[in-house]
Motif scaffolding. Sequence first.
Motif, PDB file in Angstrom:
ATOM      1  N   ILE A   1       0.842  -1.203   0.000  1.00 18.00           N
ATOM      2  CA  ILE A   1       0.000   0.000   0.000  1.00 18.00           C
ATOM      3  C   ILE A   1       0.875   1.251   0.000  1.00 18.00           C
ATOM      4  CG2 ILE A   1      -0.278  -0.028   2.526  1.00 18.00           C
ATOM      5  CD1 ILE A   1      -2.823   1.312  -0.071  1.00 18.00           C
ATOM      6  N   GLY A   2       2.054   1.165   0.650  1.00 20.57           N
ATOM      7  CA  GLY A   2       2.962   2.308   0.681  1.00 20.57           C
ATOM      8  C   GLY A   2       3.447   2.683  -0.709  1.00 20.57           C
ATOM      9  N   ARG A   3       3.781   1.678  -1.508  1.00 17.61           N
ATOM     10  CA  ARG A   3       4.241   1.951  -2.876  1.00 17.61           C
ATOM     11  C   ARG A   3       3.117   2.563  -3.708  1.00 17.61           C
ATOM     12  NH1 ARG A   3       8.029   1.119  -6.664  1.00 17.61           N
ATOM     13  NH2 ARG A   3       7.383   0.537  -8.762  1.00 17.61           N
ATOM     14  N   GLN A   4       1.894   2.089  -3.513  1.00 15.87           N
ATOM     15  CA  GLN A   4       0.757   2.654  -4.241  1.00 15.87           C
ATOM     16  C   GLN A   4       0.538   4.121  -3.855  1.00 15.87           C
ATOM     17  OE1 GLN A   4      -2.510   0.022  -3.369  1.00 15.87           O
ATOM     18  NE2 GLN A   4      -1.879  -1.503  -4.875  1.00 15.87           N
ATOM     19  N   VAL A   5       0.669   4.421  -2.560  1.00 17.76           N
ATOM     20  CA  VAL A   5       0.515   5.805  -2.101  1.00 17.76           C
ATOM     21  C   VAL A   5       1.663   6.663  -2.655  1.00 17.76           C
ATOM     22  CG1 VAL A   5       0.485   7.336  -0.083  1.00 17.76           C
ATOM     23  CG2 VAL A   5      -0.788   5.182  -0.035  1.00 17.76           C
ATOM     24  N   ALA A   6       2.873   6.098  -2.713  1.00 17.80           N
ATOM     25  CA  ALA A   6       4.017   6.825  -3.269  1.00 17.80           C
ATOM     26  C   ALA A   6       3.779   7.150  -4.744  1.00 17.80           C
ATOM     27  CB  ALA A   6       5.297   6.018  -3.103  1.00 17.80           C
ATOM     28  N   MET A   7       3.211   6.215  -5.491  1.00 17.05           N
ATOM     29  CA  MET A   7       2.885   6.450  -6.899  1.00 17.05           C
ATOM     30  C   MET A   7       1.818   7.539  -7.015  1.00 17.05           C
ATOM     31  SD  MET A   7       2.852   2.490  -8.250  1.00 17.05           S
ATOM     32  CE  MET A   7       2.540   2.858  -9.974  1.00 17.05           C
ATOM     33  N   HIS A   8       0.872   7.529  -6.093  1.00 19.85           N
ATOM     34  CA  HIS A   8      -0.166   8.557  -6.065  1.00 19.85           C
ATOM     35  C   HIS A   8       0.469   9.931  -5.841  1.00 19.85           C
ATOM     36  CE1 HIS A   8      -4.024  10.493  -4.914  1.00 19.85           C
ATOM     37  NE2 HIS A   8      -3.215  11.203  -4.135  1.00 19.85           N
ATOM     38  N   ILE A   9       1.407  10.012  -4.893  1.00 20.63           N
ATOM     39  CA  ILE A   9       2.087  11.276  -4.592  1.00 20.63           C
ATOM     40  C   ILE A   9       2.866  11.767  -5.811  1.00 20.63           C
ATOM     41  CG2 ILE A   9       3.918  12.336  -3.182  1.00 20.63           C
ATOM     42  CD1 ILE A   9       2.986  10.418  -0.901  1.00 20.63           C
ATOM     43  N   ALA A  10       3.494  10.830  -6.527  1.00 19.81           N
ATOM     44  CA  ALA A  10       4.223  11.195  -7.744  1.00 19.81           C
ATOM     45  C   ALA A  10       3.286  11.857  -8.751  1.00 19.81           C
ATOM     46  CB  ALA A  10       4.862   9.954  -8.360  1.00 19.81           C
ATOM     47  N   ALA A  11       2.067  11.333  -8.850  1.00 19.52           N
ATOM     48  CA  ALA A  11       1.106  11.826  -9.840  1.00 19.52           C
ATOM     49  C   ALA A  11       0.450  13.138  -9.437  1.00 19.52           C
ATOM     50  CB  ALA A  11       0.039  10.765 -10.087  1.00 19.52           C
ATOM     51  N   THR A  12       0.156  13.323  -8.147  1.00 18.27           N
ATOM     52  CA  THR A  12      -0.667  14.459  -7.718  1.00 18.27           C
ATOM     53  C   THR A  12       0.082  15.575  -7.008  1.00 18.27           C
ATOM     54  OG1 THR A  12      -1.213  13.444  -5.580  1.00 18.27           O
ATOM     55  CG2 THR A  12      -2.650  12.923  -7.465  1.00 18.27           C
ATOM     56  N   ASN A  13       1.284  15.296  -6.497  1.00 18.57           N
ATOM     57  CA  ASN A  13       2.101  16.301  -5.806  1.00 18.57           C
ATOM     58  C   ASN A  13       1.319  17.052  -4.721  1.00 18.57           C
ATOM     59  OD1 ASN A  13       4.321  17.825  -5.143  1.00 18.57           O
ATOM     60  ND2 ASN A  13       4.045  19.293  -6.810  1.00 18.57           N
ATOM     61  N   PRO A  14       0.806  16.351  -3.714  1.00 19.69           N
ATOM     62  CA  PRO A  14       0.057  17.028  -2.652  1.00 19.69           C
ATOM     63  C   PRO A  14       0.930  18.007  -1.867  1.00 19.69           C
ATOM     64  CG  PRO A  14       0.527  14.751  -2.056  1.00 19.69           C
ATOM     65  CD  PRO A  14       0.922  14.903  -3.480  1.00 19.69           C
ATOM     66  N   LEU A  15       0.303  19.065  -1.329  1.00 15.48           N
ATOM     67  CA  LEU A  15       1.040  20.071  -0.566  1.00 15.48           C
ATOM     68  C   LEU A  15       1.309  19.624   0.867  1.00 15.48           C
ATOM     69  CD1 LEU A  15      -0.719  23.396  -1.642  1.00 15.48           C
ATOM     70  CD2 LEU A  15       1.314  22.319  -2.618  1.00 15.48           C
TER      71      LEU A  15
END
Length: 307
Positions: A184-198
């Motif tokens: 799940i951590g890798r999936q969240v990391a991929m999400h962060i790569a895509a969306t760049n949350p503040l």
Amino acid sequence: MSVTAAMVKELREKSGAGMMDCKKALAETNGDMEAAIDWLRAKGIAKADKKSGRTAAEGLIGIASAGTKAVVVEINSETDFVARNDAFQDLVRGVAAVAVETEGSVDAIAAATYPATGKSVSETIKDAIATIGENMTLRRAALLSVEDGVVSTYIHNAAADGLGKLGVLVALKSTGDKDALNTIGRQVAMHIAATNPLAIRASEVDAAVAERERNVFIEQSRASGKPDNIIEKMVDGRMRKFFEEVALLSQAFVMNPDITVEAAIKEAEKTVGAPIEVTGMARLLLGEGVEKEETDFAAEVAAVAKG
């Protein structure tokens, strides 16, 4: 102050707005670039996701892990050609391996010993500059760790193992199964790569950034001509939407947009077998924030011809 052509050009590149709109925005804001961008946004002329300008920084992002910690580093070179060089890739990989054993600051990494040379990382990079023939810099680094859990990593468009143009770390605290937690951590990391949350949570968004957004929304809402009490409700609604869009946990999960990241993590707790808390994140995009130095090749040739 007078508005120069260079100022108008810079604002056009950053906002995507037309020349006359940029000139007027700069005149209205006394040449303040950030205020001019906000003025354009308030008028509906420029979007929030303004163009950042093309960057000159080449090189690589490197990631290394050790137990319950991981680090991401950025080492710049002058050309992408050097970034594809095996010696340079080995250097970035080696610096990341050294960095994960430090406290994670650029100064600490630069001063640490590079095992292959017995010299400091800083001196090793200087030697590599002489060997490869191109300037290089250790520009940024971020290290995350957890007492119990995992720090998951993700490299987007990997150039080689642990190397690429965009690197992400996400720290998950949990007593549960580490393999399932890392999934799940890798999936969240991929999400962060895509969306760049503040920020991880809405409450952690920088207050100055939030205030700036609120002021833009107020100006936009006033254009509707509605009374102040209605405007206030409109702005509050837009701010709620803003926080949902920029805070990691409230964003729509890229793997399943029907649920939020927070809901996806909650669902993963069933497999992990314990509660999960996101305690940190880091995202480094190669060359981010470095303005590209534009060269007028025709003018350069003409200058040489004139001697």
